[in-house]
Design a protein around this motif. Sequence first.
Motif, PDB file in Angstrom:
ATOM      1  N   TYR A 196       0.841  -1.201   0.000  1.00 52.88           N
ATOM      2  CA  TYR A 196       0.000   0.000   0.000  1.00 52.88           C
ATOM      3  C   TYR A 196       0.871   1.244   0.000  1.00 52.88           C
ATOM      4  O   TYR A 196       0.655   2.185  -0.770  1.00 52.88           O
ATOM      5  CB  TYR A 196      -0.942   0.015   1.208  1.00 52.88           C
ATOM      6  CG  TYR A 196      -1.837   1.234   1.206  1.00 52.88           C
ATOM      7  CD1 TYR A 196      -3.004   1.247   0.466  1.00 52.88           C
ATOM      8  CD2 TYR A 196      -1.484   2.385   1.906  1.00 52.88           C
ATOM      9  CE1 TYR A 196      -3.810   2.369   0.421  1.00 52.88           C
ATOM     10  CE2 TYR A 196      -2.273   3.516   1.866  1.00 52.88           C
ATOM     11  CZ  TYR A 196      -3.438   3.500   1.127  1.00 52.88           C
ATOM     12  OH  TYR A 196      -4.220   4.613   1.073  1.00 52.88           O
ATOM     13  N   ALA A 199       2.528   1.953  -3.325  1.00 51.23           N
ATOM     14  CA  ALA A 199       1.621   2.448  -4.366  1.00 51.23           C
ATOM     15  C   ALA A 199       1.009   3.794  -3.999  1.00 51.23           C
ATOM     16  O   ALA A 199       0.536   4.518  -4.884  1.00 51.23           O
ATOM     17  CB  ALA A 199       0.510   1.429  -4.613  1.00 51.23           C
ATOM     18  N   PRO A 201       0.445   7.724  -3.024  1.00 50.40           N
ATOM     19  CA  PRO A 201       1.128   8.933  -3.515  1.00 50.40           C
ATOM     20  C   PRO A 201       1.805   9.711  -2.393  1.00 50.40           C
ATOM     21  O   PRO A 201       1.454  10.855  -2.115  1.00 50.40           O
ATOM     22  CB  PRO A 201       0.000   9.738  -4.161  1.00 50.40           C
ATOM     23  CG  PRO A 201      -1.219   9.325  -3.433  1.00 50.40           C
ATOM     24  CD  PRO A 201      -1.014   7.912  -2.997  1.00 50.40           C
ATOM     25  N   ARG A 223     -10.390  13.142 -13.455  1.00 48.29           N
ATOM     26  CA  ARG A 223      -8.920  13.140 -13.397  1.00 48.29           C
ATOM     27  C   ARG A 223      -8.347  12.300 -14.537  1.00 48.29           C
ATOM     28  O   ARG A 223      -7.361  12.672 -15.164  1.00 48.29           O
ATOM     29  CB  ARG A 223      -8.443  12.586 -12.055  1.00 48.29           C
ATOM     30  CG  ARG A 223      -8.786  13.413 -10.827  1.00 48.29           C
ATOM     31  CD  ARG A 223      -8.060  14.735 -10.761  1.00 48.29           C
ATOM     32  NE  ARG A 223      -8.751  15.814 -11.454  1.00 48.29           N
ATOM     33  CZ  ARG A 223      -9.850  16.428 -11.000  1.00 48.29           C
ATOM     34  NH1 ARG A 223     -10.381  16.114  -9.851  1.00 48.29           N
ATOM     35  NH2 ARG A 223     -10.414  17.388 -11.704  1.00 48.29           N
ATOM     36  N   VAL A 287      -2.601  13.231 -11.900  1.00 49.35           N
ATOM     37  CA  VAL A 287      -2.084  11.877 -11.682  1.00 49.35           C
ATOM     38  C   VAL A 287      -2.128  11.512 -10.204  1.00 49.35           C
ATOM     39  O   VAL A 287      -2.675  10.465  -9.826  1.00 49.35           O
ATOM     40  CB  VAL A 287      -0.640  11.751 -12.223  1.00 49.35           C
ATOM     41  CG1 VAL A 287      -0.017  10.442 -11.784  1.00 49.35           C
ATOM     42  CG2 VAL A 287      -0.635  11.868 -13.729  1.00 49.35           C
ATOM     43  N   LEU A 288      -1.567  12.372  -9.341  1.00 50.76           N
ATOM     44  CA  LEU A 288      -1.486  12.013  -7.924  1.00 50.76           C
ATOM     45  C   LEU A 288      -2.869  11.941  -7.283  1.00 50.76           C
ATOM     46  O   LEU A 288      -3.117  11.078  -6.434  1.00 50.76           O
ATOM     47  CB  LEU A 288      -0.584  12.999  -7.173  1.00 50.76           C
ATOM     48  CG  LEU A 288       0.905  12.900  -7.529  1.00 50.76           C
ATOM     49  CD1 LEU A 288       1.729  13.807  -6.636  1.00 50.76           C
ATOM     50  CD2 LEU A 288       1.414  11.470  -7.413  1.00 50.76           C
ATOM     51  N   LEU A 291      -4.441   8.659  -8.477  1.00 54.88           N
ATOM     52  CA  LEU A 291      -3.825   7.563  -7.726  1.00 54.88           C
ATOM     53  C   LEU A 291      -4.367   7.528  -6.295  1.00 54.88           C
ATOM     54  O   LEU A 291      -4.734   6.462  -5.772  1.00 54.88           O
ATOM     55  CB  LEU A 291      -2.308   7.762  -7.726  1.00 54.88           C
ATOM     56  CG  LEU A 291      -1.454   6.666  -7.093  1.00 54.88           C
ATOM     57  CD1 LEU A 291      -1.711   5.343  -7.795  1.00 54.88           C
ATOM     58  CD2 LEU A 291       0.016   7.029  -7.186  1.00 54.88           C
ATOM     59  N   ALA A 292      -4.440   8.713  -5.663  1.00 54.24           N
ATOM     60  CA  ALA A 292      -4.923   8.788  -4.286  1.00 54.24           C
ATOM     61  C   ALA A 292      -6.372   8.323  -4.202  1.00 54.24           C
ATOM     62  O   ALA A 292      -6.761   7.642  -3.250  1.00 54.24           O
ATOM     63  CB  ALA A 292      -4.796  10.219  -3.769  1.00 54.24           C
ATOM     64  N   VAL A 294      -7.881   6.166  -6.174  1.00 53.71           N
ATOM     65  CA  VAL A 294      -7.907   4.708  -6.315  1.00 53.71           C
ATOM     66  C   VAL A 294      -7.459   4.054  -5.014  1.00 53.71           C
ATOM     67  O   VAL A 294      -8.037   3.052  -4.566  1.00 53.71           O
ATOM     68  CB  VAL A 294      -7.005   4.259  -7.488  1.00 53.71           C
ATOM     69  CG1 VAL A 294      -6.817   2.754  -7.485  1.00 53.71           C
ATOM     70  CG2 VAL A 294      -7.595   4.723  -8.807  1.00 53.71           C
ATOM     71  N   MET A 295      -6.434   4.615  -4.378  1.00 54.43           N
ATOM     72  CA  MET A 295      -5.881   4.033  -3.154  1.00 54.43           C
ATOM     73  C   MET A 295      -6.666   4.465  -1.915  1.00 54.43           C
ATOM     74  O   MET A 295      -6.266   4.132  -0.799  1.00 54.43           O
ATOM     75  CB  MET A 295      -4.418   4.459  -2.981  1.00 54.43           C
ATOM     76  CG  MET A 295      -3.502   4.107  -4.134  1.00 54.43           C
ATOM     77  SD  MET A 295      -3.318   2.337  -4.352  1.00 54.43           S
ATOM     78  CE  MET A 295      -2.408   1.928  -2.877  1.00 54.43           C
ATOM     79  N   ARG A 300      -4.356  14.799   0.346  1.00 54.54           N
ATOM     80  CA  ARG A 300      -4.141  15.227  -1.042  1.00 54.54           C
ATOM     81  C   ARG A 300      -3.250  16.460  -1.138  1.00 54.54           C
ATOM     82  O   ARG A 300      -3.253  17.142  -2.152  1.00 54.54           O
ATOM     83  CB  ARG A 300      -5.494  15.538  -1.697  1.00 54.54           C
ATOM     84  CG  ARG A 300      -6.507  14.422  -1.606  1.00 54.54           C
ATOM     85  CD  ARG A 300      -6.073  13.229  -2.422  1.00 54.54           C
ATOM     86  NE  ARG A 300      -6.949  12.091  -2.206  1.00 54.54           N
ATOM     87  CZ  ARG A 300      -8.092  11.889  -2.867  1.00 54.54           C
ATOM     88  NH1 ARG A 300      -8.505  12.743  -3.748  1.00 54.54           N
ATOM     89  NH2 ARG A 300      -8.818  10.824  -2.620  1.00 54.54           N
TER      90      ARG A 300
END
Lengths: 436, 436
Positions: A196, A199, A201, A223, A287-288, A291-292, A294-295, A300
């Motif tokens: 975790y 992956a 950010p 995004r 991008v970040l 990614l955040a 999704v995770m 942020r």
Amino acid sequence: CHSARPSLFSTASGFDDYRGFLNLCVVLLVISNARVFLENILKYGILVDPLQWLSAVLYNPYQWPNLLLVLGSSVFIFIAFHIERFLARNYITANTGVTLHTLNLLVVILTQPTKLLPTRPSRTTKLIKNSTLSQLGLYVVVFLKLWSYAQTNKWYREGYTKALSKRRIHRTSKEFLSRGLVDYYPYNLSYRNLLYFMAAPTLCYEANYPRTSGINKSYLMRRALEILFLFQLELALIQQWVVPVLQKAILPIHNYEGYTIMERLLKLSVPNHFIWLVFFYFFFHSVLNALAEVMKFADREFYRDWWNAETIVYFWQAWNIPVHKWCVRHCYKPLLSIGCPKFAAQVSVFLLSAFFHEYLVSIPLHMFKAWAFFGMTMQVRLVQCGFFRFLVIWVSKRFSSNYGNMIVWMSLILGQPVAILAYVYHYYVTSYTTIA
Amino acid sequence: CHSARPSLFSTASGFDDYRGFLNLCVVLLVISNARVFLENILKYGILVDPLQWLSAVLYNPYQWPNLLLVLGSSVFIFIAFHIERFLARNYITANTGVTLHTLNLLVVILTQPTKLLPTRPSRTTKLIKNSTLSQLGLYVVVFLKLWSYAQTNKWYREGYTKALSKRRIHRTSKEFLSRGLVDYYPYNLSYRNLLYFMAAPTLCYEANYPRTSGINKSYLMRRALEILFLFQLELALIQQWVVPVLQKAILPIHNYEGYTIMERLLKLSVPNHFIWLVFFYFFFHSVLNALAEVMKFADREFYRDWWNAETIVYFWQAWNIPVHKWCVRHCYKPLLSIGCPKFAAQVSVFLLSAFFHEYLVSIPLHMFKAWAFFGMTMQVRLVQCGFFRFLVIWVSKRFSSNYGNMIVWMSLILGQPVAILAYVYHYYVTSYTTIA
């Protein structure tokens, strides 16, 4: 019909509402750049090829080993994980752990430049010698993350040992598990937890991160669309706007034509800055955040309001929060805690930062001899830290804070193209010399 | 180290402090134009010749008759003055006075275009046929001032007659004079009073103007230095920046190369607008304030804050206050008072304005056939008055008021170069045809 009154521009009128002129600046900027865009199209035609990157990846066999190297980075993650497990179970001493981690990290970071060593040209070495920027970037990220993982777990372990010795931890591990507190040391040492972190950010390891309750699909979709669009926009801008300018800059530099070089530099600075701004939004926002999302990662804060920076120092502290946080947490503060003076700690952070900048630029361009730029980067940082900082602070205090902000923008806009022109020129010259 | 928070660009953050980007616009504008300036110098070398205007005046004998015409304008002032004196003494009737004033004004304004009539080429006609912009401008100013003088004195006379008939004026002229009230009708009808009006920076006649107590010498000196510097700056900008762009624009227009014309247009728009801004400051601030200081004229409202204009209409009302005041006082309001509908009065003002624009452009360029542009100017004004006005108001209400302001700037920046390119092209074509 007439009455005594001063003109608005006279100080006697006390009038100071000139906000319309700011709008004028925006309009003039749009018009000037529309013209440059039109001139560019008339001169060079359409150079944009949206699928060039795809063919570059697919038809260049030298790219594939990089994919293997990317996958291979998981080996180092595996090693770091098991060093921590051994430490937690007291199979190895703390010093052995530090040594093993250091060796692991050195392998991560130092295997890449070995590709630059002069070897007999063979098919294998040629394959391995090619490094792309993204693969190198990944290795740097893995390096920083594993450093953070090792150091944070060391802090956790020290706290845990202290608590144990004071007998404050009396609950059994079963109690811990039943309460769902699996993320406290040593129960954070799981594959799931480490993967975790790898992956997520962020570059700073924590056993527990603030999480969101779910994935906002429409946010993620927006995004994702931004990523697709901005990626193509970046490619198009580089192909259409930057490459022709760079190609026409080589000869003037070679002939030392001062004014033409300056003109090229200024011509490069606007698209370069625009590309940098788009890249900033693309990476640090789209991008970040994707990614955040999704995770389900809730922190942020990938950037602060660097665009209002009134000093260069604030800009460097605000534009790249993941790296800034890492530097403060894993380099600056530890150095201070072992009694290092403040200035030396700052210089160390700058040196480390300069090293990674040089690392990411030199290896893809095969120019590791360019120590001059390494020195330059350092010097620039030191000047920013010292003289330049005082200049900006003085200007900010003397005039409005807007002037400090303008100086920051100016150094951003003009600093990058100088470095880019220098690198591109040296790259062309060395490539040309090798071929000839 | 981590806490749940959104990125600044996300709406969830509620962050909206982007003032730094305005500074970026200013910096980018400076950099872009520094580059264009450098490119221009590299391409054309130094074209600036600060004494060109002097040699143009001194060595061109066709300019000298214009000086005589300038001095000759005092004849019309003399005539207008004596018409008023005759009216005040009841030597002529009011209707005769109107007829005589009209004839006098027609001679002022209509003798200039007669130079364009086809005549047998002789030395004398050639001398007279040359009109410069400044001489024409002076005649237009004399025309507007004498119109105002005649009309205002008519109002004064009517008020005086009414007061006399009601026996409210019982004091003798001696009493008036002893009280120093020489500036009330009919005692304002003196050479001294008229000459002050002719020299004062206003187009609207009044018997009494607000005056300053003295001349501020340092203020006057600063304005004088501005005049000297800005005059040279304007010349330099035109010689170095505008003339090469115009010369390179003739061929693309002739060949109807759409995109190249557009590129030329955009390239012209930035220096043209800059020159216009400098001219605005030069004339409406430096020149008129210097003149007002010398004349101890206290009403310095020569412009309002047109740069914040959110509608085209406000811009036209605010950028040139002397002419705007004249139009309202001597055209719009009189038309309304005789029962003319509001819209018709507006159109009349626009027609008059369009006429004088055409007058000032066509005669120096010897292109009085260019009725197309006369029509265009009118049309533009009407559209601005009608459709365009609603568009801007709608945009201003829908978005922020800044968008209305940006539209005003856009139309200013792009409108002028279109007209200039059209005129220059036609001038070249007609000159070329005549020569060939």
